[in-house]
Write a protein that holds these residues in place. Structure first.
Motif, short mmCIF file in Angstrom:
data_model
loop_
_atom_site.label_atom_id
_atom_site.label_comp_id
_atom_site.label_asym_id
_atom_site.label_seq_id
_atom_site.Cartn_x
_atom_site.Cartn_y
_atom_site.Cartn_z
N LEU A 128 47.58 37.03 47.17
CA LEU A 128 47.91 37.11 45.76
C LEU A 128 46.88 36.64 44.98
O LEU A 128 46.67 36.99 43.76
CB LEU A 128 49.04 36.07 45.63
N TYR A 129 46.01 35.77 45.51
CA TYR A 129 44.74 35.18 44.54
C TYR A 129 44.11 36.60 44.53
O TYR A 129 43.53 36.75 43.55
CB TYR A 129 43.83 34.37 45.67
N TYR A 130 43.84 37.56 45.79
CA TYR A 130 42.91 38.69 45.45
C TYR A 130 43.41 39.58 44.52
O TYR A 130 42.73 39.96 43.56
CB TYR A 130 42.95 39.19 46.99
N ILE A 131 44.81 39.71 44.45
CA ILE A 131 45.34 40.56 43.44
C ILE A 131 45.02 40.12 42.10
O ILE A 131 44.48 40.81 40.95
CB ILE A 131 46.77 40.74 43.77
N VAL A 132 45.17 38.83 41.72
CA VAL A 132 45.23 38.14 40.34
C VAL A 132 43.53 38.24 39.95
O VAL A 132 43.27 38.67 39.04
CB VAL A 132 45.47 36.69 40.47
N VAL A 133 42.69 38.09 41.04
CA VAL A 133 41.37 38.01 40.65
C VAL A 133 40.81 39.54 40.48
O VAL A 133 40.07 39.62 39.50
CB VAL A 133 40.39 37.41 41.76
N MET A 134 41.38 40.72 41.17
CA MET A 134 41.03 41.94 40.70
C MET A 134 41.59 42.17 39.42
O MET A 134 40.79 43.06 38.98
CB MET A 134 41.73 42.82 42.16
N ILE A 135 42.70 41.95 38.94
CA ILE A 135 43.17 42.18 37.69
C ILE A 135 42.47 41.67 36.65
O ILE A 135 42.01 42.46 35.66
CB ILE A 135 44.54 41.79 37.52
N LEU A 136 41.77 40.28 36.81
CA LEU A 136 41.12 39.84 36.08
C LEU A 136 39.91 40.19 35.62
O LEU A 136 39.27 40.56 34.88
CB LEU A 136 40.95 38.12 36.04
N THR A 137 39.20 40.77 36.96
CA THR A 137 38.01 41.54 37.16
C THR A 137 38.07 42.79 36.22
O THR A 137 37.22 43.11 35.39
CB THR A 137 37.54 41.72 38.54
N PHE A 138 39.07 43.62 36.27
CA PHE A 138 39.48 44.82 35.73
C PHE A 138 39.52 44.50 34.12
O PHE A 138 38.77 45.26 33.49
CB PHE A 138 40.78 45.59 36.26
N LEU A 139 40.22 43.66 33.76
CA LEU A 139 40.27 43.26 32.58
C LEU A 139 38.84 42.83 31.76
O LEU A 139 38.42 43.17 30.67
CB LEU A 139 41.27 42.09 32.29
N GLY A 140 38.05 42.22 32.69
CA GLY A 140 36.85 41.71 32.14
C GLY A 140 35.83 42.98 32.15
O GLY A 140 34.94 42.99 31.07
N GLY A 141 35.89 43.81 32.96
CA GLY A 141 35.24 45.18 32.89
C GLY A 141 35.50 46.01 31.75
O GLY A 141 34.77 46.68 31.15
N TRP A 142 37.01 46.18 31.73
CA TRP A 142 37.34 46.83 30.33
C TRP A 142 37.09 46.20 28.87
O TRP A 142 36.73 47.04 27.98
CB TRP A 142 38.91 46.72 30.39
#
Length: 226
Positions: free
Chosen positions: A201-215
């Motif tokens: 769950l931590y990994y999924i949350v961080v990956m979503i936030l990383t994607f939003l940051g890149g976008w």
């Protein structure tokens, strides 16, 4: 071994929603702390680039103190040591966690915002001064909006860091994602399945936030080029 592992996941299955709901506590701590950190970081960065020596020294001392000590030590000081010193009881663990993370984030945000202000073209300062714009209105209306646009990706990274570091609030019994996985582990005497669920769950949350940051970064780059 595989059968035992699968049985472990089946055993804790009813408690998985309880662990998942810890995401909102984790994100709540990170979000409120990021807002406190942004406001505090903005004030500290203005003090650092200002010409008032007392405020400049205070801002630099504050940053040095919070960046020079472990976050978990600051949290323990705020939740255990200071209340005992002041004779306080029934300290709200969530509030204590949010304030500690916010104060800590303010030190890091001040450096991010200060670098963003320094990256603004000096001509903007000179043009505003030539037009007779006073210092604070100049910073609020002209310089800070440009600086914040430049540092949005770095601010997103700080939010991701806060999200990951928030796992240490489990040490003061805040029922975040980490703490809930520990509670489920203790209830079933099984550690791998609940910890693995929290890990994913931590990994999924961080990956979503990383994607939003890149976008967000790509959008800003496109707006600069247009």
């Amino acid at each position: 071994m595989l059968t035992s592992l699968l049985n472990g996941f089946k055993t804790i299955a009813p408690s998985i929603p309880y662990i998942i709901n810890g995401i909102w506590v984790t994100l709540g701590i990170a979000l409120v702390a990021a807002i406190i950190g942004f406001v505090l970081g903005t004030l500290l960065s203005l003090c650092k680039i200002g010409h008032i020596k007392v405020l400049n020294g205070f801002a630099r001392g504050y940053t040095s103190l919070f960046r020079g000590t472990p976050l978990i030590m600051q949290l323990a000081l705020a939740y255990f040591a200071i209340p005992q010193l002041l004779g306080l009881s029934n300290v709200n663990a969530f509030l204590c966690a949010v304030l500690t993370f916010g104060l800590n984030s303010g030190a890091y945000m001040s450096e991010i915002i200060r670098s963003g202000i320094n990256a603004v073209d000096k001509g903007q300062f000179e043009a505003a001064s030539a037009l007779g714009v006073r210092y604070w209105p100049m910073m609020k209306d002209i310089i800070l909006p440009q600086a914040i646009k430049n540092i949005l990706p770095a601010m997103m990274n700080e939010f991701i860091t806060l999200t990951k570091d928030s796992a240490i609030v489990s040490t003061i019994s805040v029922t975040d994602l980490m703490r809930r996985s520990q509670i489920v582990s203790a209830n079933y005497f099984l550690y791998f399945p609940p910890m693995f669920v929290a890990f994913i769950l931590y990994y999924i949350v961080v990956m979503i936030l990383t994607f939003l940051g890149g976008w967000l970064e790509r959008r800003l780059n496109r707006s600069d080029q247009s």
